[in-house]
Design a protein around this motif. Structure first.
Motif, short mmCIF file in Angstrom:
data_model
loop_
_atom_site.label_atom_id
_atom_site.label_comp_id
_atom_site.label_asym_id
_atom_site.label_seq_id
_atom_site.Cartn_x
_atom_site.Cartn_y
_atom_site.Cartn_z
N ILE A 117 0.86 -1.18 0.00
CA ILE A 117 0.00 0.00 0.00
C ILE A 117 0.90 1.23 0.00
N THR A 118 0.30 2.39 -0.24
CA THR A 118 1.09 3.63 -0.33
C THR A 118 1.51 4.10 1.06
N ASP A 119 2.52 4.97 1.08
CA ASP A 119 2.94 5.59 2.34
C ASP A 119 1.77 6.38 2.96
N ARG A 120 0.98 7.00 2.12
CA ARG A 120 -0.20 7.74 2.59
C ARG A 120 -1.15 6.79 3.33
N GLN A 121 -1.40 5.63 2.75
CA GLN A 121 -2.30 4.66 3.38
C GLN A 121 -1.69 4.11 4.67
N LYS A 122 -0.38 3.93 4.71
CA LYS A 122 0.27 3.48 5.95
C LYS A 122 0.10 4.53 7.04
N ALA A 123 0.24 5.80 6.70
CA ALA A 123 0.03 6.87 7.68
C ALA A 123 -1.42 6.87 8.17
N MET A 124 -2.35 6.64 7.25
CA MET A 124 -3.76 6.54 7.61
C MET A 124 -3.98 5.41 8.61
N LEU A 125 -3.38 4.27 8.34
CA LEU A 125 -3.55 3.11 9.23
C LEU A 125 -2.81 3.29 10.55
N ASP A 126 -1.67 3.96 10.54
CA ASP A 126 -0.99 4.28 11.81
C ASP A 126 -1.93 5.08 12.70
N PHE A 127 -2.58 6.07 12.13
CA PHE A 127 -3.50 6.91 12.90
C PHE A 127 -4.72 6.10 13.35
N ALA A 128 -5.28 5.31 12.46
CA ALA A 128 -6.44 4.49 12.81
C ALA A 128 -6.11 3.54 13.95
N MET A 129 -4.93 2.96 13.90
CA MET A 129 -4.52 2.05 14.97
C MET A 129 -4.36 2.79 16.29
N LYS A 130 -3.85 4.01 16.23
CA LYS A 130 -3.69 4.79 17.46
C LYS A 130 -5.06 5.13 18.03
N VAL A 131 -5.99 5.52 17.19
CA VAL A 131 -7.36 5.80 17.66
C VAL A 131 -7.96 4.54 18.26
N SER A 132 -7.73 3.41 17.63
CA SER A 132 -8.31 2.15 18.09
C SER A 132 -7.77 1.72 19.44
N ALA A 133 -6.48 1.89 19.65
CA ALA A 133 -5.85 1.34 20.86
C ALA A 133 -5.49 2.38 21.92
N ARG A 134 -5.20 3.62 21.46
CA ARG A 134 -4.72 4.63 22.41
C ARG A 134 -5.24 6.01 22.03
N ALA A 135 -6.52 6.14 21.86
CA ALA A 135 -7.10 7.41 21.43
C ALA A 135 -6.74 8.55 22.36
N TYR A 136 -6.52 8.25 23.61
CA TYR A 136 -6.15 9.29 24.58
C TYR A 136 -4.81 9.93 24.26
N GLU A 137 -3.98 9.31 23.41
CA GLU A 137 -2.69 9.86 23.03
C GLU A 137 -2.75 10.71 21.76
N VAL A 138 -3.88 10.72 21.05
CA VAL A 138 -3.97 11.45 19.79
C VAL A 138 -3.78 12.95 20.07
N GLY A 139 -2.89 13.55 19.29
CA GLY A 139 -2.61 14.97 19.47
C GLY A 139 -2.42 15.69 18.14
N ASP A 140 -2.06 16.94 18.24
CA ASP A 140 -1.89 17.77 17.05
C ASP A 140 -0.85 17.21 16.09
N ALA A 141 0.21 16.62 16.61
CA ALA A 141 1.25 16.06 15.74
C ALA A 141 0.69 14.95 14.85
N ASP A 142 -0.26 14.18 15.38
CA ASP A 142 -0.87 13.11 14.58
C ASP A 142 -1.68 13.70 13.43
N VAL A 143 -2.41 14.75 13.73
CA VAL A 143 -3.22 15.42 12.70
C VAL A 143 -2.31 16.05 11.65
N GLU A 144 -1.25 16.70 12.10
CA GLU A 144 -0.30 17.33 11.17
C GLU A 144 0.37 16.30 10.27
N ALA A 145 0.69 15.14 10.82
CA ALA A 145 1.30 14.08 10.00
C ALA A 145 0.36 13.64 8.89
N LEU A 146 -0.92 13.53 9.21
CA LEU A 146 -1.89 13.15 8.17
C LEU A 146 -2.08 14.27 7.15
#
Length: 189
Positions: A117-146
């Protein structure tokens, strides 16, 4: 194949279901040739069935900056992390169909970081996995990376919402011991 029940909870007969639910199930059966067990399992509680599928449809069927295949990638990757056999198998089949790729679902389920899959899709899935397992850690840096990968604010909401919704779905599937339909295993292979 073992004769395993669809769910550990009662599954109503189609004839006994409310008309709107029965009609929806019959439409799915006509289109796919079988009734996915999620419909039968959730029909046990009609009001929750309606709410579940209303939100499912709002997330998965609307126009979006995410393709339908990308939304299914989110479901497959996060469902594997949540050990949801039903969703990995069922949505893996849908992913193979939407991506027109017989290998992609297995790759994403096992280790999306090594999937084709593309690097873009990997970044999407990195974020999805973080939301799934550790949503409390989601921050501005995650949004900026996407955003650096071209995702809009609405796309980022969609990634998080699909991940969160299927987190709930995975838990219900595991609670009910929902079994994947045998038909899913061979689809789009």
């Amino acid at each position: 194949m073992l004769d395993t029940p669809v769910s550990r909870f009662p599954v109503p007969d189609l004839a006994d279901m409310p008309e709107d639910i029965r009609s929806r199930i019959e439409a799915v059966q006509e289109k796919s040739g079988f009734v996915p067990n999620v419909f039968l399992t959730l029909a046990h509680r009609p009001d929750e069935f309606r709410a579940f599928f209303a939100y499912h449809d709002a997330l998965m069927d609307k126009p979006s900056g995410l393709t339908k295949a990308e939304r299914e990638m989110i479901v497959v990757a996060t469902s594997n992390a949540n050990q949801c056999q039903y969703c990995v198998v069922a949505h893996g089949a849908i992913l193979r169909i939407r991506a027109k790729d017989p290998l992609i679902a297995d790759q994403v389920a096992v280790n999306y970081r090594k999937a084709d899959i593309t690097d873009r899709q990997k970044a999407m899935l990195d974020f999805a996995m973080k939301v799934s397992a550790r949503a409390y850690e989601v921050g501005d840096a995650d949004v900026e990376a996407l955003q650096a990968h071209g995702f809009s604010e609405e796309d980022i909401w969609d990634i998080g919402a699909v991940s969160a919704f299927f987190g709930m779905s995975n838990r219900l599937a595991n609670l009910t011991n929902m079994r994947p339909n045998p038909e899913f295993y061979a689809m789009a292979r």
